[in-house]
Design a protein around this motif. Structure first.
Motif, short mmCIF file in Angstrom:
data_model
loop_
_atom_site.label_atom_id
_atom_site.label_comp_id
_atom_site.label_asym_id
_atom_site.label_seq_id
_atom_site.Cartn_x
_atom_site.Cartn_y
_atom_site.Cartn_z
N PHE A 1 0.57 -1.41 -0.25
CA PHE A 1 0.14 -0.10 -0.06
C PHE A 1 0.51 1.43 -0.14
O PHE A 1 0.50 2.09 -0.92
CB PHE A 1 -1.02 -0.09 1.64
N GLY B 1 0.17 2.30 -3.59
CA GLY B 1 -1.67 2.50 -3.41
C GLY B 1 -2.52 1.99 -3.54
O GLY B 1 -2.19 0.51 -3.95
N GLU B 2 -3.55 2.12 -3.33
CA GLU B 2 -4.73 0.94 -2.80
C GLU B 2 -4.89 0.42 -3.86
O GLU B 2 -5.43 -0.40 -4.63
CB GLU B 2 -6.04 2.21 -2.06
N GLU B 3 -4.82 1.48 -5.18
CA GLU B 3 -5.39 0.96 -6.52
C GLU B 3 -4.69 0.21 -7.10
O GLU B 3 -5.33 -1.14 -7.45
CB GLU B 3 -5.49 2.49 -7.55
N ALA B 4 -3.55 0.25 -7.16
CA ALA B 4 -2.42 -0.95 -7.57
C ALA B 4 -3.01 -2.37 -6.84
O ALA B 4 -3.20 -3.22 -7.26
CB ALA B 4 -1.30 -0.77 -7.50
N ARG C 1 -5.43 -3.10 -5.12
CA ARG C 1 -7.12 -3.48 -5.76
C ARG C 1 -6.26 -4.38 -7.12
O ARG C 1 -6.99 -5.53 -6.48
CB ARG C 1 -7.79 -2.92 -5.61
N LYS C 2 -6.34 -3.52 -8.03
CA LYS C 2 -6.01 -4.64 -8.72
C LYS C 2 -5.13 -6.00 -8.80
O LYS C 2 -5.86 -7.21 -9.14
CB LYS C 2 -5.45 -3.47 -9.81
N GLN D 1 -7.30 -7.88 -7.16
CA GLN D 1 -8.03 -9.12 -8.24
C GLN D 1 -7.46 -9.98 -8.90
O GLN D 1 -7.86 -10.99 -9.14
CB GLN D 1 -8.71 -7.98 -9.28
N TYR E 1 -14.50 -4.79 -4.29
CA TYR E 1 -13.65 -3.89 -5.80
C TYR E 1 -14.03 -4.63 -7.11
O TYR E 1 -14.08 -5.64 -6.93
CB TYR E 1 -12.44 -3.29 -5.49
N PHE E 2 -14.01 -4.15 -8.40
CA PHE E 2 -13.86 -4.61 -9.32
C PHE E 2 -15.69 -5.46 -9.40
O PHE E 2 -16.61 -5.36 -8.95
CB PHE E 2 -12.79 -5.32 -9.14
#
Length: 175
Positions: free
Chosen positions: A50, A54-57, A59-60, A63, A86-87
């Motif tokens: 994190f 970062g959070e976006e990376a 979460r991807k 996934q 997410y997603f």
């Protein structure tokens, strides 16, 4: 429906890992904690990932890990508390296995988490009321995702033995 994988979802402290380990023993299946799987794969802690990406990376990548484990057979998978949100993660879980939301009251979650403040970065330093407010806010954000689970079970009432009975009665488990 032949069930080859079970996804346990719910808030942090809801008992996903505890139930998953018990189901491993009861069913003779494997147990996989998605957070541990992630950390092993990336050779770093989620907290560090994190901070660095970062959070976006995160979460991807999470996934991607979920997609990988959704093809394993005879496995109980404990997801991270945010993974269902997410997603298309809930659709993936519902399509590839049995999803179970371990639903607990705010008070029960606060009691369980109050002793774990040191190891859970999101709740470090929160007082009793701050912790309850945090849980309440996060649950309000996540509940619509959690409620997409195929089984929603009251963890305050059932306990681990009750969950085991429900799961065994829910469909055809591959032995």
């Amino acid at each position: 429906m032949e069930i080859q994988r079970i996804f346990l979802i719910g808030f942090m402290g809801s008992g996903k890992s505890t139930l998953g380990k018990r189901l491993k023993s009861e069913l003779g299946w494997d147990f996989l904690d998605l957070d541990d799987y992630f950390e092993d794969r990336f050779n770093t802690s989620i907290k560090q990932y994190f901070a660095e990406f970062g959070e976006e990376a995160f979460r991807k990548a999470e996934q991607q890990m979920l997609a990988e484990v959704s093809h394993k057979e005879k496995v109980v998978i404990a997801t991270g508390g945010g993974a269902p949100c997410y997603f298309d993660n809930m659709q993936v879980m519902n399509k590839s296995g049995l999803s179970i939301y371990i639903k607990l009251s705010i008070n029960t979650l606060a009691n369980r988490l109050s002793s774990a403040k040191q190891v859970r970065p999101l709740i470090i330093g929160k007082s009793g009321e701050e912790l309850k407010e945090f849980i309440s806010t996060k649950l309000a954000e996540r509940e619509s995702y959690y409620n997409q689970a195929q089984i929603i079970a009251d963890g305050d009432v059932l306990g681990v033995d009750g969950f085991v009975r429900i799961i065994k009665a829910s469909g055809t488990l591959i032995q």
